[in-house]
Design a protein around this motif. Structure first.
Motif, short mmCIF file in Angstrom:
data_model
loop_
_atom_site.label_atom_id
_atom_site.label_comp_id
_atom_site.label_asym_id
_atom_site.label_seq_id
_atom_site.Cartn_x
_atom_site.Cartn_y
_atom_site.Cartn_z
N GLU C 184 47.28 -21.68 5.06
CA GLU C 184 46.56 -20.86 6.14
C GLU C 184 47.50 -19.70 6.47
O GLU C 184 46.95 -18.54 6.82
CB GLU C 184 46.66 -21.75 7.48
CG GLU C 184 45.73 -21.09 8.61
CD GLU C 184 45.61 -21.94 9.73
OE1 GLU C 184 45.97 -23.25 9.73
OE2 GLU C 184 45.17 -21.08 10.86
N ARG C 188 45.93 -15.71 6.40
CA ARG C 188 46.16 -14.77 7.49
C ARG C 188 46.83 -13.61 7.28
O ARG C 188 46.16 -12.50 7.67
CB ARG C 188 46.94 -15.49 8.68
CG ARG C 188 46.51 -16.64 9.46
CD ARG C 188 45.43 -16.67 10.23
NE ARG C 188 44.88 -17.58 10.67
CZ ARG C 188 43.55 -17.93 10.96
NH1 ARG C 188 42.51 -16.69 10.94
NH2 ARG C 188 43.07 -19.14 11.30
N GLU C 191 44.01 -11.79 5.30
CA GLU C 191 42.95 -11.50 6.13
C GLU C 191 42.99 -10.24 6.69
O GLU C 191 42.19 -9.27 6.78
CB GLU C 191 42.68 -12.64 7.06
CG GLU C 191 41.35 -12.31 8.08
CD GLU C 191 41.29 -13.23 9.23
OE1 GLU C 191 42.41 -13.62 9.64
OE2 GLU C 191 40.40 -13.06 10.00
N LYS C 192 44.48 -10.06 7.05
CA LYS C 192 44.92 -8.79 7.79
C LYS C 192 44.61 -7.69 6.89
O LYS C 192 43.90 -6.41 7.25
CB LYS C 192 46.23 -8.95 8.19
CG LYS C 192 46.55 -8.42 9.41
CD LYS C 192 47.68 -8.64 10.19
CE LYS C 192 48.82 -7.45 10.60
NZ LYS C 192 50.29 -7.75 10.75
N THR C 257 29.79 -24.10 12.68
CA THR C 257 30.50 -22.91 13.12
C THR C 257 29.41 -21.77 13.43
O THR C 257 28.20 -21.82 13.59
CB THR C 257 30.87 -22.45 11.76
OG1 THR C 257 29.55 -22.52 10.93
CG2 THR C 257 31.87 -22.91 10.90
N LEU C 284 34.63 -13.98 7.34
CA LEU C 284 35.77 -13.93 7.65
C LEU C 284 35.76 -14.94 8.97
O LEU C 284 36.82 -15.67 9.19
CB LEU C 284 36.60 -12.61 7.96
CG LEU C 284 36.76 -12.08 6.77
CD1 LEU C 284 37.36 -10.48 6.87
CD2 LEU C 284 37.73 -12.76 5.48
N ARG C 285 34.90 -14.64 9.76
CA ARG C 285 34.74 -15.44 11.06
C ARG C 285 34.47 -16.95 10.75
O ARG C 285 35.20 -17.87 11.67
CB ARG C 285 33.57 -14.99 11.89
CG ARG C 285 33.63 -14.73 13.25
CD ARG C 285 32.43 -14.11 14.07
NE ARG C 285 31.58 -14.94 14.81
CZ ARG C 285 30.80 -14.70 15.43
NH1 ARG C 285 29.70 -13.81 14.81
NH2 ARG C 285 30.28 -15.62 16.28
N ASP C 288 37.96 -18.47 9.88
CA ASP C 288 38.85 -18.68 11.01
C ASP C 288 38.29 -19.86 11.71
O ASP C 288 39.37 -20.75 12.09
CB ASP C 288 38.27 -17.56 11.90
CG ASP C 288 39.53 -16.97 12.76
OD1 ASP C 288 40.84 -17.28 12.52
OD2 ASP C 288 39.09 -16.97 14.03
N GLN C 289 36.95 -20.36 11.95
CA GLN C 289 36.50 -21.40 12.68
C GLN C 289 37.06 -22.60 12.16
O GLN C 289 37.31 -23.60 12.42
CB GLN C 289 34.98 -21.14 12.94
CG GLN C 289 34.75 -20.20 14.03
CD GLN C 289 33.29 -19.91 13.96
OE1 GLN C 289 32.38 -21.01 14.36
NE2 GLN C 289 32.99 -18.76 14.01
N LYS C 292 40.24 -23.52 12.46
CA LYS C 292 40.70 -24.03 13.68
C LYS C 292 40.12 -25.57 13.83
O LYS C 292 40.66 -26.80 14.71
CB LYS C 292 39.92 -23.37 14.84
CG LYS C 292 40.64 -22.06 15.13
CD LYS C 292 40.16 -21.41 16.14
CE LYS C 292 41.12 -19.79 16.42
NZ LYS C 292 40.18 -18.66 16.57
#
Lengths: 162, 164, 406
Positions: C184, C188, C191-192, C257, C284-285, C288-289, C292
């Protein structure tokens, strides 16, 4: 590299014509990407910023076989496509080299079936084979350097002088 | 997939349906060939069924396993209703012909050509009934079970001393 | 001296004063804009394409025949090479089809990992498509940015799967391995970087006059025609068909999601570009979920008939050895039956129609390629436009040879 700059006090460059011509050829390869399949993705990666094939003097693709001297056969060649490949190869001017990119082009890969050519070397002569399915960009660059070595050590005959 | 579709079809075409079954939630209707086009049109145009999206058309070869040898398989989907159906039409090897559904869904155009190319099923009424993945002059239909996997038909001469 | 006039008439009967006659032109198969595997026979009236005849099959490599001669597990490498721009989507699609046939459900963590991996794959797919079509329009810098972003994704997936492009990561009933522990954190960072590179691409082209002129109102496919031709995926959504398998028939855990399905209005090249760029962000959204929501746990089903045993067991116990031997030599025994399983691939509804007769090999393994529908309809998107419009139109439908010709 056969250029001898130290002898005679460095005032002139002494070399053989063969070596000078080969030296010029190996650093100005104009490639024709015969891209068909998955390997094309790795070919793109090799050509772009991360691996940057232009460091080796082979960055400019020519999409006309008449302007190219290095044929990159990238990907699977089927029997339907084979006549096209042969024609492209025949249209290229001498001197010309062929790189077989990936397992499919080299041997048919794991497509041992009714429609796939079992290696392009059954149709056209090949200079360098790159293994891998698809090969990593490092392997492609390695193959390019191998080819440059081959070109440097080549004997000139009347045909290849042009 | 939906039981409702099967029910509607059985009510409308009781004499055309050979069999219906469901496996893992996929509803299948096995149809006779005679009025196939009529059934397909009904599936597309009926307001309650509304199968507007042609999903897939393929063939299963049951060589030495089942009679008749071939099954033409249609998959349809309705965007509005959200249901699916699988249709199967058995055809014999000697009479491997089904009516073309090109006029009902444009999207089955190439699927039918592919089925002809690889399985040798003829689609009567298809406007361009030619090979598509392979070339004209290719002998046989390679996805039939009796076509050997490594039987190659090269178009170019091989270099000296090379063999496949 | 006498002058020669050639009097010609156009197709609609009006006289053609310039005396031009239609020209035939063959484009491809070895043409940079044709991706090496498509041949088009064009009939041109000056710059206008009157008729386009598309021929495919130059990359037909016998996917189905090869699959019929492999065990269920050995099919995975072949699926990698279907849509080789988003191989993980194909892996997942095929695995789900076999699992549906067997009738098993994979653990929750496996589903999340599959979602994460197929969405990263989709991001790579859309970046490649957008980047390549931009390059074909002359925007080489944007292409370099897109490939740089894709390279980041590939390096990340390589750490998980062991391969840059052809991953063969998914297995029937699970995965090759769980994600690495620091995945993860690494994601990250990637992703950035992707977000900043995508912003750079948008800055370069979004308000670029040349780009807009060439993309807007070219290669239009209306909603009705798109449905009739069986379009799915980004091309259908650009034409206004709000159909996304992930939303309409959620598989894995997509229903947990929250994401949007972008839909276009006109179905031109610009819409297809916008849909892809938006989907990329939505992917990407989703990832992200997933991060989480996911919790530690097993990634494989607990069934020795389907999943390979651990290395230690293979070498340390007779049961493990036998189990390993049976799966490798005979293949997973799949009950007789037939299923059609569908997922959202990079290009649309990727369906697998599998027929089993209860052996270790598939009796039939058919893939429903979304590209096939685009290619049979692409002539409608070319005819009536200029010859230069072929390049953006063909680029924006994202024809992938391995999937189209199989």
């Amino acid at each position: 590299m056969g250029l001898d700059t130290t002898s005679m006090g460095g005032s002139f460059v002494g070399t053989k014509l063969t070596e000078a011509i080969n030296w010029a050829r190996k650093y100005s390869l104009f490639q024709y990407p015969f891209v068909t399949a998955c390997c094309g993705m790795e070919f793109m990666a090799t050509a772009c910023s991360h691996y940057d094939i232009s460091r080796f003097g082979a960055e400019i693709p020519r999409f006309s076989p008449r302007q190219a001297d290095l044929l990159f056969v990238v990907g699977t060649v089927s029997h339907k496509l084979a006549p096209v490949l042969k024609k492209v190869y025949e249209q290229m001017c001498d001197p010309k080299w062929v790189v077989s990119f990936g397992a499919c082009a080299s041997s048919g890969g794991f497509y041992d079936n009714y429609c796939t050519v079992q290696g392009i070397d059954t149709i056209i002569p090949v200079d360098v084979y790159i293994p891998g399915c698809p090969p990593r960009p490092e392997a492609v660059l390695d193959a390019l350097m191998l080819l440059q070595e081959k070109i440097q050590n080549a004997q000139l005959d009347r045909r290849s002088v042009g | 997939m939906s039981q409702y579709v099967v029910q509607r079809l059985t009510e409308r075409f009781p004499d055309q349906i050979l069999e219906t079954h469901a496996f893992r939630g996929d509803d299948t209707v096995v149809l006779k060939r005679d009025k196939l086009l009529e059934v397909l049109r009904f599936l597309k145009e009926d307001a309650g069924l509304n199968f507007d999206l042609p999903v897939d058309l393929t063939v299963v070869d049951w060589w030495r396993k089942k009679e008749p040898r071939f099954e033409v398989v249609y998959h349809l989907y309705s965007l509005g209703k959200g249901h699916r159906i699988r249709l199967k039409v058995p055809v014999d090897e000697d009479d491997a012909v089904v009516p073309s559904s090109r006029a009902v869904w444009a999207g089955f155009d190439w699927y039918e050509r592919e089925a002809w190319d690889l399985y040798g099923i003829r689609f009567e009424g298809h406007p361009n009934h030619t090979r598509i993945l392979l070339w004209e002059g290719f002998e046989g239909h390679p996805l039939r079970k009796d076509y050997p996997i490594t039987k190659r038909q090269p178009l170019t001469a091989l270099l000296d001393g090379k063999q496949e | 001296m006498s002058e020669i006039f050639i009097e010609t008439v156009r197709d609609d009967g009006t006289p053609d004063d310039l005396g031009s006659v239609p020209m035939s032109l063959q484009m491809g198969p070895s043409h940079p804009a044709m991706h090496g595997t498509i041949k088009m026979r064009l009939r041109l009236d000056g710059e206008i394409v009157q008729k386009a005849d598309v021929e495919v099959g130059y990359l037909h490599r016998g996917f189905e025949k090869s699959c019929e001669n492999s065990t269920w597990t050995q099919v995975f490498p072949y699926t990698d090479r279907l849509n080789y721009v988003s191989p993980l989507c194909n892996n997942v699609g095929y695995a789900m089809a076999v699992e549906k046939l067997i009738g098993i459900d994979v653990p929750e963590r496996c589903k999340y990992v599959r979602m994460i991996m197929s969405e990263t794959s989709r991001v790579g797919d859309h970046l490649t498509c957008v980047g390549a079509s931009l390059m074909e329009l002359g925007a080489f810098t944007a292409f370099l940015y897109a490939i740089e972003a894709r390279e980041e994704i590939w390096r990340l997936t390589e750490e998980v799967t062991g391969a840059r492009l052809t991953h063969t990561y998914v297995r029937v009933g699970g995965l090759k391995d769980d994600l690495p522990p620091d995945f993860e954190a690494k994601y990250r960072k990637v992703e950035k970087k992707i977000r900043s590179l995508v912003d750079d691409i948008l800055l370069l082209v979004d308000r670029n006059r040349i780009f807009l002129d060439r993309m807007k109102d070219t290669g239009v496919m209306t909603r009705e025609r798109a449905i009739d031709w069986g379009f799915t995926g980004p091309c259908a959504r650009a034409s206004g068909v709000a159909y996304d398998v992930r939303k309409s028939h959620p598989y894995l855990l997509y229903d947990r999601t929250d994401f949007d399905v972008p839909v276009g209005t006109t179905g031109d090249n610009y819409d297809r570009y916008l849909v892809r760029m938006e989907e990329l962000k939505q992917s990407l959204r989703i990832i992200d979920q997933c991060f989480k929501q996911m919790k530690p746990g097993p990634v494989n089903v607990d069934d020795p008939r389907i999943v390979m045993p651990d290395r230690d067991e293979v070498y340390g116990s007779i049961e493990g050895t036998i189990q390993h031997f049976k799966i490798i030599m005979e293949g997973i025994q799949v009950p007789p039956g037939e299923v059609y399983s569908y997922t959202e691939g990079g290009n649309g509804e990727l369906g697998f129609y599998l027929v089993s007769v209860g052996e270790g090999k598939p009796y039939k393994c058919r893939v429903r390629p979304p590209c096939w529908n685009f290619m049979q309809a692409v002539h409608e998107m070319l005819e009536g436009y200029q010859i230069a419009d072929i390049v953006p139109t063909f680029g924006s439908v994202n024809m992938i040879g391995g999937e189209c010709d199989r």
